[in-house]
Scaffold this motif. Structure first.
Motif, PDB file in Angstrom:
ATOM      1  N   VAL A   1       0.837  -1.200   0.000  1.00 11.03           N
ATOM      2  CA  VAL A   1       0.000   0.000   0.000  1.00 11.03           C
ATOM      3  C   VAL A   1       0.871   1.249   0.000  1.00 11.03           C
ATOM      4  O   VAL A   1       0.627   2.195  -0.754  1.00 11.03           O
ATOM      5  CB  VAL A   1      -0.955  -0.011   1.215  1.00 11.03           C
ATOM      6  N   GLU A   2       1.906   1.245   0.824  1.00  5.31           N
ATOM      7  CA  GLU A   2       2.803   2.403   0.905  1.00  5.31           C
ATOM      8  C   GLU A   2       3.519   2.661  -0.415  1.00  5.31           C
ATOM      9  O   GLU A   2       3.730   3.808  -0.807  1.00  5.31           O
ATOM     10  CB  GLU A   2       3.833   2.203   2.012  1.00  5.31           C
ATOM     11  N   GLU A   3       3.895   1.589  -1.128  1.00  2.00           N
ATOM     12  CA  GLU A   3       4.648   1.714  -2.372  1.00  2.00           C
ATOM     13  C   GLU A   3       3.752   1.836  -3.601  1.00  2.00           C
ATOM     14  O   GLU A   3       4.238   2.108  -4.699  1.00  2.00           O
ATOM     15  CB  GLU A   3       5.573   0.511  -2.545  1.00  2.00           C
ATOM     16  N   GLY A   4       2.464   1.574  -3.440  1.00  2.00           N
ATOM     17  CA  GLY A   4       1.557   1.638  -4.577  1.00  2.00           C
ATOM     18  C   GLY A   4       1.704   0.469  -5.527  1.00  2.00           C
ATOM     19  O   GLY A   4       1.406   0.580  -6.709  1.00  2.00           O
ATOM     20  N   ARG A   5       2.221  -0.654  -5.018  1.00  2.00           N
ATOM     21  CA  ARG A   5       2.361  -1.881  -5.825  1.00  2.00           C
ATOM     22  C   ARG A   5       1.496  -2.961  -5.193  1.00  2.00           C
ATOM     23  O   ARG A   5       1.100  -2.852  -4.045  1.00  2.00           O
ATOM     24  CB  ARG A   5       3.812  -2.354  -5.857  1.00  2.00           C
ATOM     25  N   ASN A   6       1.225  -4.026  -5.957  1.00  2.00           N
ATOM     26  CA  ASN A   6       0.485  -5.131  -5.355  1.00  2.00           C
ATOM     27  C   ASN A   6       1.465  -6.204  -4.883  1.00  2.00           C
ATOM     28  O   ASN A   6       2.657  -6.160  -5.184  1.00  2.00           O
ATOM     29  CB  ASN A   6      -0.580  -5.686  -6.306  1.00  2.00           C
ATOM     30  N   LEU A   7       0.959  -7.159  -4.116  1.00  2.00           N
ATOM     31  CA  LEU A   7       1.812  -8.205  -3.552  1.00  2.00           C
ATOM     32  C   LEU A   7       2.517  -9.018  -4.630  1.00  2.00           C
ATOM     33  O   LEU A   7       3.662  -9.417  -4.453  1.00  2.00           O
ATOM     34  CB  LEU A   7       1.006  -9.128  -2.647  1.00  2.00           C
ATOM     35  N   SER A   8       1.846  -9.267  -5.736  1.00  4.40           N
ATOM     36  CA  SER A   8       2.473 -10.034  -6.815  1.00  4.40           C
ATOM     37  C   SER A   8       3.719  -9.344  -7.334  1.00  4.40           C
ATOM     38  O   SER A   8       4.736  -9.995  -7.594  1.00  4.40           O
ATOM     39  CB  SER A   8       1.488 -10.247  -7.964  1.00  4.40           C
ATOM     40  N   GLN A   9       3.646  -8.037  -7.491  1.00  2.00           N
ATOM     41  CA  GLN A   9       4.800  -7.288  -7.980  1.00  2.00           C
ATOM     42  C   GLN A   9       5.955  -7.343  -6.982  1.00  2.00           C
ATOM     43  O   GLN A   9       7.110  -7.497  -7.363  1.00  2.00           O
ATOM     44  CB  GLN A   9       4.411  -5.836  -8.255  1.00  2.00           C
ATOM     45  N   ILE A  10       5.643  -7.219  -5.692  1.00  2.00           N
ATOM     46  CA  ILE A  10       6.690  -7.283  -4.668  1.00  2.00           C
ATOM     47  C   ILE A  10       7.323  -8.667  -4.636  1.00  2.00           C
ATOM     48  O   ILE A  10       8.548  -8.804  -4.613  1.00  2.00           O
ATOM     49  CB  ILE A  10       6.121  -6.905  -3.286  1.00  2.00           C
TER      50      ILE A  10
END
Length: 79
Positions: free
Chosen positions: A58-67
């Protein structure tokens, strides 16, 4: 007639429901992404790990899949 007993599921639910974010279609999840993610898989994480990853996403504006894709790519880079 006797009074009906509550269902087990109803006794376990919290009284106050947390708001849910609206569902996002899979196509929208991976839109505008440089990596070609075509494989889906299931992973098991502890609740604590999942919560920390979710907060970061949420903080980075990415979803879990991307991380997780970035983490796996970094791990494999050293192999």
């Amino acid at each position: 007639m006797s009074t009906s007993r509550p269902r087990l599921a109803d006794t376990m639910r919290e009284k106050k429901k947390a708001p849910h974010s609206p569902a996002v279609p899979v196509a929208d999840t991976f839109a505008n992404q440089t990596a070609n993610l075509t494989r889906r898989t299931t992973i098991y994480l502890s609740d604590e790990t999942w919560k920390k990853l979710k907060h970061c996403s949420v903080e980075e504006g990415r979803n879990l899949s991307q991380i997780l894709e970035a983490l796996a790519a970094d791990y494999l880079k050293d192999k």
